[in-house]
Design a protein around this motif. Structure first.
Motif, PDB file in Angstrom:
ATOM      1  N   LEU A 264     104.398  -9.812  15.059  1.00  0.00           N
ATOM      2  CA  LEU A 264     103.452  -8.830  14.526  1.00  0.00           C
ATOM      3  C   LEU A 264     104.240  -7.857  13.663  1.00  0.00           C
ATOM      4  O   LEU A 264     105.194  -7.222  14.148  1.00  0.00           O
ATOM      5  CB  LEU A 264     102.766  -8.074  15.659  1.00  0.00           C
ATOM      6  CG  LEU A 264     101.788  -8.866  16.539  1.00  0.00           C
ATOM      7  CD1 LEU A 264     101.333  -8.008  17.712  1.00  0.00           C
ATOM      8  CD2 LEU A 264     100.600  -9.364  15.727  1.00  0.00           C
ATOM      9  N   ARG A 265     103.869  -7.773  12.406  1.00  0.00           N
ATOM     10  CA  ARG A 265     104.557  -6.844  11.511  1.00  0.00           C
ATOM     11  C   ARG A 265     104.302  -5.408  11.962  1.00  0.00           C
ATOM     12  O   ARG A 265     103.305  -5.141  12.652  1.00  0.00           O
ATOM     13  CB  ARG A 265     104.069  -7.079  10.079  1.00  0.00           C
ATOM     14  CG  ARG A 265     104.538  -8.419   9.528  1.00  0.00           C
ATOM     15  CD  ARG A 265     103.744  -8.886   8.330  1.00  0.00           C
ATOM     16  NE  ARG A 265     102.519  -9.557   8.724  1.00  0.00           N
ATOM     17  CZ  ARG A 265     101.959 -10.571   8.054  1.00  0.00           C
ATOM     18  NH1 ARG A 265     102.505 -11.024   6.943  1.00  0.00           N
ATOM     19  NH2 ARG A 265     100.841 -11.124   8.475  1.00  0.00           N
ATOM     20  N   PRO A 266     105.188  -4.468  11.585  1.00  0.00           N
ATOM     21  CA  PRO A 266     104.982  -3.074  11.999  1.00  0.00           C
ATOM     22  C   PRO A 266     103.561  -2.619  11.669  1.00  0.00           C
ATOM     23  O   PRO A 266     103.088  -2.779  10.541  1.00  0.00           O
ATOM     24  CB  PRO A 266     106.039  -2.307  11.187  1.00  0.00           C
ATOM     25  CG  PRO A 266     107.123  -3.310  10.969  1.00  0.00           C
ATOM     26  CD  PRO A 266     106.419  -4.639  10.809  1.00  0.00           C
ATOM     27  N   GLY A 267     102.880  -2.114  12.689  1.00  0.00           N
ATOM     28  CA  GLY A 267     101.523  -1.594  12.495  1.00  0.00           C
ATOM     29  C   GLY A 267     100.439  -2.641  12.344  1.00  0.00           C
ATOM     30  O   GLY A 267      99.262  -2.299  12.212  1.00  0.00           O
ATOM     31  N   GLU A 268     100.790  -3.920  12.369  1.00  0.00           N
ATOM     32  CA  GLU A 268      99.803  -4.978  12.089  1.00  0.00           C
ATOM     33  C   GLU A 268      98.783  -5.126  13.222  1.00  0.00           C
ATOM     34  O   GLU A 268      99.117  -5.071  14.398  1.00  0.00           O
ATOM     35  CB  GLU A 268     100.525  -6.319  11.898  1.00  0.00           C
ATOM     36  CG  GLU A 268      99.564  -7.486  11.646  1.00  0.00           C
ATOM     37  CD  GLU A 268     100.277  -8.810  11.379  1.00  0.00           C
ATOM     38  OE1 GLU A 268     101.519  -8.873  11.521  1.00  0.00           O
ATOM     39  OE2 GLU A 268      99.583  -9.766  11.015  1.00  0.00           O
ATOM     40  N   THR A 269      97.534  -5.358  12.832  1.00  0.00           N
ATOM     41  CA  THR A 269      96.492  -5.790  13.767  1.00  0.00           C
ATOM     42  C   THR A 269      96.058  -7.182  13.341  1.00  0.00           C
ATOM     43  O   THR A 269      95.733  -7.409  12.181  1.00  0.00           O
ATOM     44  CB  THR A 269      95.293  -4.830  13.749  1.00  0.00           C
ATOM     45  OG1 THR A 269      95.706  -3.583  14.322  1.00  0.00           O
ATOM     46  CG2 THR A 269      94.129  -5.378  14.568  1.00  0.00           C
ATOM     47  N   LEU A 270      96.083  -8.114  14.296  1.00  0.00           N
ATOM     48  CA  LEU A 270      95.796  -9.512  13.999  1.00  0.00           C
ATOM     49  C   LEU A 270      94.661  -9.978  14.898  1.00  0.00           C
ATOM     50  O   LEU A 270      94.769  -9.928  16.129  1.00  0.00           O
ATOM     51  CB  LEU A 270      97.059 -10.349  14.264  1.00  0.00           C
ATOM     52  CG  LEU A 270      96.995 -11.827  13.935  1.00  0.00           C
ATOM     53  CD1 LEU A 270      96.859 -12.049  12.433  1.00  0.00           C
ATOM     54  CD2 LEU A 270      98.247 -12.537  14.455  1.00  0.00           C
ATOM     55  N   THR A 271      93.574 -10.437  14.282  1.00  0.00           N
ATOM     56  CA  THR A 271      92.473 -11.012  15.055  1.00  0.00           C
ATOM     57  C   THR A 271      92.626 -12.523  15.053  1.00  0.00           C
ATOM     58  O   THR A 271      92.658 -13.151  13.988  1.00  0.00           O
ATOM     59  CB  THR A 271      91.116 -10.604  14.446  1.00  0.00           C
ATOM     60  OG1 THR A 271      91.014  -9.172  14.526  1.00  0.00           O
ATOM     61  CG2 THR A 271      89.959 -11.231  15.212  1.00  0.00           C
ATOM     62  N   LEU A 272      92.766 -13.095  16.236  1.00  0.00           N
ATOM     63  CA  LEU A 272      92.981 -14.537  16.338  1.00  0.00           C
ATOM     64  C   LEU A 272      91.647 -15.268  16.228  1.00  0.00           C
ATOM     65  O   LEU A 272      90.607 -14.724  16.627  1.00  0.00           O
ATOM     66  CB  LEU A 272      93.634 -14.876  17.681  1.00  0.00           C
ATOM     67  CG  LEU A 272      94.959 -14.177  17.979  1.00  0.00           C
ATOM     68  CD1 LEU A 272      95.519 -14.664  19.322  1.00  0.00           C
ATOM     69  CD2 LEU A 272      95.979 -14.437  16.874  1.00  0.00           C
ATOM     70  N   PRO A 273      91.669 -16.487  15.700  1.00  0.00           N
ATOM     71  CA  PRO A 273      90.427 -17.269  15.694  1.00  0.00           C
ATOM     72  C   PRO A 273      89.959 -17.514  17.130  1.00  0.00           C
ATOM     73  O   PRO A 273      90.786 -17.687  18.031  1.00  0.00           O
ATOM     74  CB  PRO A 273      90.831 -18.582  15.007  1.00  0.00           C
ATOM     75  CG  PRO A 273      92.317 -18.632  15.067  1.00  0.00           C
ATOM     76  CD  PRO A 273      92.812 -17.230  15.145  1.00  0.00           C
ATOM     77  N   VAL A 274      88.646 -17.519  17.327  1.00  0.00           N
ATOM     78  CA  VAL A 274      88.088 -17.827  18.656  1.00  0.00           C
ATOM     79  C   VAL A 274      88.167 -19.336  18.841  1.00  0.00           C
ATOM     80  O   VAL A 274      87.591 -20.098  18.059  1.00  0.00           O
ATOM     81  CB  VAL A 274      86.641 -17.324  18.767  1.00  0.00           C
ATOM     82  CG1 VAL A 274      86.020 -17.773  20.077  1.00  0.00           C
ATOM     83  CG2 VAL A 274      86.606 -15.804  18.649  1.00  0.00           C
ATOM     84  N   ARG A 275      88.909 -19.769  19.865  1.00  0.00           N
ATOM     85  CA  ARG A 275      89.159 -21.202  20.057  1.00  0.00           C
ATOM     86  C   ARG A 275      88.829 -21.615  21.491  1.00  0.00           C
ATOM     87  O   ARG A 275      88.735 -20.781  22.379  1.00  0.00           O
ATOM     88  CB  ARG A 275      90.628 -21.526  19.766  1.00  0.00           C
ATOM     89  CG  ARG A 275      91.110 -21.087  18.382  1.00  0.00           C
ATOM     90  CD  ARG A 275      92.582 -21.462  18.174  1.00  0.00           C
ATOM     91  NE  ARG A 275      93.391 -21.007  19.278  1.00  0.00           N
ATOM     92  CZ  ARG A 275      94.464 -21.658  19.744  1.00  0.00           C
ATOM     93  NH1 ARG A 275      94.850 -22.784  19.181  1.00  0.00           N
ATOM     94  NH2 ARG A 275      95.153 -21.186  20.757  1.00  0.00           N
TER      95      ARG A 275
END
Ligand code: FE2
Length: 348
Positions: A264-275
């Protein structure tokens, strides 16, 4: 959808007659077996804090000598399945294992596939299929089904690692068992070095390896470097993520569970695909927040959490200055082989 008849709607003499002949009416259970639109997982979003777990694991070292435990493990159990079931999800088992200096775990092999993710300590090793694999923090070591393995510890401090197995699946299949063996003869070490340059593989006299598991140790230093290189090369990529693969086939490193590392890059928010598969997240370095369905977990280093399948997961790096690194295990190879792997394009 029609409301179906309940068990208690049936007269007692009829229910008793069914039971006497080992018969069960389907309709009262049909909706729970085949719920409409999406599954209803028993797996609950769950967070296991390392600062809570670690002192209890070290206490186990004082309370229970290794010959009384064989494997000194605290299982990360999901309350949704009942703690006594000792499973993180339908197919994933997680255990935090402690090995004290001088202790060994004798040679054995078993049907469940295992990996270990090293959490802390130096000087321990696992010998897998005759190859000595050093255990350093963040390393991933495979002990796939049927391969002999044993652990030893020549260092001076406790070593702790996270075991990830497909044990619940093998137990469900009634295919889980272990065989004990004589100490292995070590005839190789550092075999992973042959595969550490992307795009080339050993081919002596034009032959490629036919080993089912040609690479047994994935050093964290190399994986971390690969993530930083991916980030540097493609700064706009949608996720800085690499998969642990079999370097001969390009396929999954093991048959049932899949493994990847995410930066995760600094400050990053990552929404993962729903699987469809359940997944486990273990924070190797940094600090992060995981929002899984309606649960929010603040992850510190060496914390672990799990997410059921068909569930929204959002990960946030809690630091605006430093990257965060996560190890992810999931059931995707199993789901793909069974033909039930699904990415829900419209969420849920
Ligand atoms: Fe084992």
């Amino acid at each position: 959808m029609l409301e179906l008849g309940r068990l208690e709607d049936l007269p007692p003499h009829y229910r008793q007659a069914l039971a006497e002949h080992n018969l069960v009416p389907l309709w009262p259970s049909l909706r729970s077996l085949l719920p409409p639109r999406k599954p209803q997982p028993a797996t609950r979003p769950t967070h296991w804090r390392y600062d809570a777990l670690r002192p209890l694991l070290l206490e186990a070292g004082a309370l229970t000598p290794i010959d009384k435990a064989e494997r000194r493990v605290l299982v990360l159990a999901n309350p949704g399945h009942g703690l006594e079931k000792m499973q993180a999800s339908s197919s994933i088992y997680l255990g935090m294992q402690l090995l004290l200096p001088g202790e060994i775990a004798p040679s054995h092999r078993h049907t469940p596939n295992a990996v270990r993710m090293i959490v802390e300590g130096d000087g321990a090793y696992t010998t897998v299929d005759g190859e000595r694999c050093e255990m350093q923090r963040g390393d991933l070591i495979l002990t796939p089904t049927g391969l002999w393995h044993e652990h030893g510890h020549d260092g001076s401090d406790p070593v702790i690692w996270l075991d990830v197995l497909d044990l619940p699946l093998m137990v469900y299949l009634e295919a889980s068992y272990v065989t004990e063996g004589a100490p292995q003869t070590v005839n190789a070490a550092g075999g992973e070095r042959a595969y550490l340059r992307g795009g080339v593989a050993p081919s002596p006299l034009f032959r490629r390896s036919e080993r089912r598991y040609p690479m047994l140790r994935y050093p964290w230093a190399e994986v971390r470097t690969a993530l930083l290189a991916l980030h540097a090369t493609e700064p706009a990529i949608d996720a800085v993520q690499v998969a642990y693969i079999n370097p001969e086939t390009g396929g999954d490193a093991e048959n049932v569970l899949g493994f990847s590392a995410l930066m995760l890059r600094p400050g990053e928010t990552l929404t993962l695909p729903v699987r469809s598969p359940a997944a486990v997240f273990h924070l190797i370095e940094g600090s992060a927040t995981a929002v899984i369905s309606d649960q929010r977990f603040a992850l510190s280093e060496a914390d672990t959490c799990c997410a059921p399948g068909y569930t929204a997961v959002t990960l946030t790096n809690a630091s605006a200055e430093a990257p965060a690194f996560l190890f992810i295990a999931d059931e995707s190879p199993l789901h793909r082989k069974l033909g039930v792997y699904e990415v829900c394009a419209d969420g849920l």
